[in-house]
Design a protein around this motif. Structure first.
Motif, PDB file in Angstrom:
ATOM      1  N   HIS A 189       0.843  -1.194   0.000  1.00  7.40           N
ATOM      2  CA  HIS A 189       0.000   0.000   0.000  1.00  7.40           C
ATOM      3  C   HIS A 189       0.878   1.243   0.000  1.00  7.40           C
ATOM      4  N   ILE A 190       0.571   2.170  -0.898  1.00  6.63           N
ATOM      5  CA  ILE A 190       1.269   3.452  -0.952  1.00  6.63           C
ATOM      6  C   ILE A 190       0.247   4.555  -0.724  1.00  6.63           C
ATOM      7  N   GLN A 191       0.534   5.425   0.233  1.00  9.23           N
ATOM      8  CA  GLN A 191      -0.393   6.508   0.577  1.00  9.23           C
ATOM      9  C   GLN A 191       0.284   7.853   0.404  1.00  9.23           C
ATOM     10  N   LEU A 192      -0.448   8.809  -0.172  1.00  5.46           N
ATOM     11  CA  LEU A 192       0.048  10.164  -0.384  1.00  5.46           C
ATOM     12  C   LEU A 192      -0.825  11.140   0.395  1.00  5.46           C
ATOM     13  N   GLU A 193      -0.187  11.923   1.263  1.00  9.68           N
ATOM     14  CA  GLU A 193      -0.886  12.909   2.055  1.00  9.68           C
ATOM     15  C   GLU A 193      -0.357  14.297   1.722  1.00  9.68           C
ATOM     16  N   ALA A 194      -1.263  15.263   1.589  1.00  6.09           N
ATOM     17  CA  ALA A 194      -0.893  16.648   1.308  1.00  6.09           C
ATOM     18  C   ALA A 194      -1.999  17.566   1.823  1.00  6.09           C
TER      19      ALA A 194
ATOM     20  N   ILE B   7       4.244  16.774 -13.524  1.00 13.97           N
ATOM     21  CA  ILE B   7       5.691  16.668 -13.335  1.00 13.97           C
ATOM     22  C   ILE B   7       6.323  15.658 -14.283  1.00 13.97           C
ATOM     23  N   GLY B   8       5.539  15.145 -15.229  1.00 10.40           N
ATOM     24  CA  GLY B   8       6.098  14.298 -16.279  1.00 10.40           C
ATOM     25  C   GLY B   8       6.162  12.823 -15.964  1.00 10.40           C
ATOM     26  N   MET B   9       5.495  12.381 -14.908  1.00 11.67           N
ATOM     27  CA  MET B   9       5.480  10.951 -14.604  1.00 11.67           C
ATOM     28  C   MET B   9       4.416  10.249 -15.431  1.00 11.67           C
ATOM     29  N   ARG B  10       4.648   9.001 -15.736  1.00 15.26           N
ATOM     30  CA  ARG B  10       3.693   8.217 -16.517  1.00 15.26           C
ATOM     31  C   ARG B  10       2.451   7.896 -15.692  1.00 15.26           C
ATOM     32  N   THR B  11       1.412   7.491 -16.376  1.00 12.06           N
ATOM     33  CA  THR B  11       0.203   7.062 -15.676  1.00 12.06           C
ATOM     34  C   THR B  11       0.464   5.736 -14.970  1.00 12.06           C
ATOM     35  N   ILE B  12      -0.338   5.459 -13.946  1.00 10.47           N
ATOM     36  CA  ILE B  12      -0.226   4.185 -13.232  1.00 10.47           C
ATOM     37  C   ILE B  12      -0.476   3.055 -14.226  1.00 10.47           C
TER      38      ILE B  12
ATOM     39  N   ASN C  83       8.984  17.188 -21.613  1.00 11.44           N
ATOM     40  CA  ASN C  83       8.055  18.264 -21.975  1.00 11.44           C
ATOM     41  C   ASN C  83       6.982  18.484 -20.905  1.00 11.44           C
ATOM     42  N   ALA C  84       7.252  18.045 -19.692  1.00 14.49           N
ATOM     43  CA  ALA C  84       6.278  18.180 -18.613  1.00 14.49           C
ATOM     44  C   ALA C  84       5.991  19.647 -18.318  1.00 14.49           C
ATOM     45  N   ILE C  85       4.800  19.924 -17.802  1.00 13.11           N
ATOM     46  CA  ILE C  85       4.400  21.291 -17.478  1.00 13.11           C
ATOM     47  C   ILE C  85       5.304  21.877 -16.403  1.00 13.11           C
ATOM     48  N   MET C  86       5.615  21.075 -15.381  1.00 10.87           N
ATOM     49  CA  MET C  86       6.489  21.525 -14.294  1.00 10.87           C
ATOM     50  C   MET C  86       7.824  20.809 -14.393  1.00 10.87           C
ATOM     51  N   LYS C  87       8.903  21.582 -14.411  1.00 12.21           N
ATOM     52  CA  LYS C  87      10.246  21.010 -14.461  1.00 12.21           C
ATOM     53  C   LYS C  87      11.013  21.527 -13.251  1.00 12.21           C
ATOM     54  N   LEU C  88      11.023  20.742 -12.195  1.00 11.29           N
ATOM     55  CA  LEU C  88      11.659  21.149 -10.954  1.00 11.29           C
ATOM     56  C   LEU C  88      13.068  20.576 -10.891  1.00 11.29           C
TER      57      LEU C  88
ATOM     58  N   LEU D 230       8.014  16.737  -2.657  1.00 13.76           N
ATOM     59  CA  LEU D 230       7.404  18.058  -2.794  1.00 13.76           C
ATOM     60  C   LEU D 230       6.556  18.315  -1.543  1.00 13.76           C
ATOM     61  N   ASN D 231       5.268  18.612  -1.700  1.00 12.09           N
ATOM     62  CA  ASN D 231       4.441  18.849  -0.508  1.00 12.09           C
ATOM     63  C   ASN D 231       3.664  17.605  -0.093  1.00 12.09           C
ATOM     64  N   PHE D 232       4.047  16.449  -0.620  1.00 13.11           N
ATOM     65  CA  PHE D 232       3.374  15.196  -0.279  1.00 13.11           C
ATOM     66  C   PHE D 232       4.217  14.382   0.705  1.00 13.11           C
ATOM     67  N   ASP D 233       3.535  13.805   1.673  1.00 17.16           N
ATOM     68  CA  ASP D 233       4.140  12.788   2.533  1.00 17.16           C
ATOM     69  C   ASP D 233       3.733  11.425   1.982  1.00 17.16           C
ATOM     70  N   VAL D 234       4.716  10.668   1.524  1.00 19.79           N
ATOM     71  CA  VAL D 234       4.452   9.379   0.879  1.00 19.79           C
ATOM     72  C   VAL D 234       4.884   8.262   1.820  1.00 19.79           C
ATOM     73  N   THR D 235       3.961   7.355   2.083  1.00 18.68           N
ATOM     74  CA  THR D 235       4.240   6.222   2.963  1.00 18.68           C
ATOM     75  C   THR D 235       3.974   4.921   2.202  1.00 18.68           C
ATOM     76  N   SER D 236       4.943   4.027   2.243  1.00 18.85           N
ATOM     77  CA  SER D 236       4.845   2.742   1.539  1.00 18.85           C
ATOM     78  C   SER D 236       5.059   1.611   2.539  1.00 18.85           C
ATOM     79  N   LEU D 237       4.035   0.750   2.679  1.00 14.76           N
ATOM     80  CA  LEU D 237       4.106  -0.307   3.691  1.00 14.76           C
ATOM     81  C   LEU D 237       3.468  -1.601   3.170  1.00 14.76           C
ATOM     82  N   PRO D 238       3.874  -2.751   3.731  1.00 17.56           N
ATOM     83  CA  PRO D 238       3.210  -4.009   3.382  1.00 17.56           C
ATOM     84  C   PRO D 238       1.739  -3.963   3.808  1.00 17.56           C
TER      85      PRO D 238
END
Length: 204
Positions: free
Chosen positions: A25-30, A64-69, A141-146, A167-175
């Motif tokens: 499970h991967i969770q993104l909080e912002a 940010i130029g990442m592919r779709t899931i 060619n992403a809209i945001m290039k950080l 960035l402004n996300f807290d990402v947690t990855s756990l079994p």
């Protein structure tokens, strides 16, 4: 050996939980998301924790130029992993049955555990390689290039295990439940080995 063999069979069958429950499970909080976004990773594909989570994550990734899931048909792992789990369940049950009728010894239980452990490590390595590629192979060619202060492009690879700030996300990855069922099942096969060995030592 009969008790040890039954434990071996039960341990092997617990792996079937991977077909029902998420492996990871991967969770993104912002701040802009009062309800966190989440992804359940199964051995057969990736699903959103809530109905529109995947859609929202893909929308954020686009900027940010990442592919779709990826969909199940876009990753060979989602075809191979279920077959591997089925094969290991069948092998484990077969070893347990042969142990029950006295055709194999308790060392086979440990052998199954070692093989499953190797496959598990390879699976984790592959998963981490996918996360790294997913977060670093960005669309130029992403809209945001950080970039970092030194000018190098930022990458956004989610952690394999634990927490990371992206960035402004807290990402947690756990079994998740499936992984814990697999862990318990594998542990039971080790228990079966020691039960079988103790039984053998008492007879000696």
């Amino acid at each position: 050996m009969k008790k040890a063999s039954l434990i071996m069979i039960i341990g092997s069958l617990l792996l079937l939980g991977l077909f029902k429950f998420p492996l990871w499970h991967i969770q993104l909080e912002a701040p802009q998301y009062p309800d966190p976004l989440g992804m359940h990773i199964f051995i057969e594909g990736i699903q959103g924790e809530e109905e529109f989570d995947i859609q929202n994550i893909d929308g954020l990734n686009h900027y940010i130029g990442m592919r779709t899931i990826p969909k199940p048909e876009e990753m060979w792992e989602f075809e191979v992993f279920p077959l591997v789990i089925i094969a290991m369940v069948v092998l484990g049950v077969l070893i347990g049955i042969l142990g029950f009728i006295g055709k194999v010894g308790y060392n086979w239980f440990l052998g199954w555990f070692v093989l499953m452990s190797v496959l598990g490590v390879l699976g984790m390595y592959d998963f981490n390689a996918w996360l790294t590629d997913y977060g670093s192979n960005l669309d130029p060619n992403a809209i945001m290039k950080l970039t970092h202060p030194d000018g190098t492009p930022m990458t956004y690879s989610p952690p394999l295990l634990g927490h990371e700030k992206m960035l402004n996300f807290d990402v947690t990855s756990l079994p998740h439940t499936g992984a814990w069922m697999m862990f318990v099942g594998m542990s039971l096969t080790v228990v079966a080995f020691f039960v079988g060995r103790r039984k053998r030592e008492k007879r000696a």
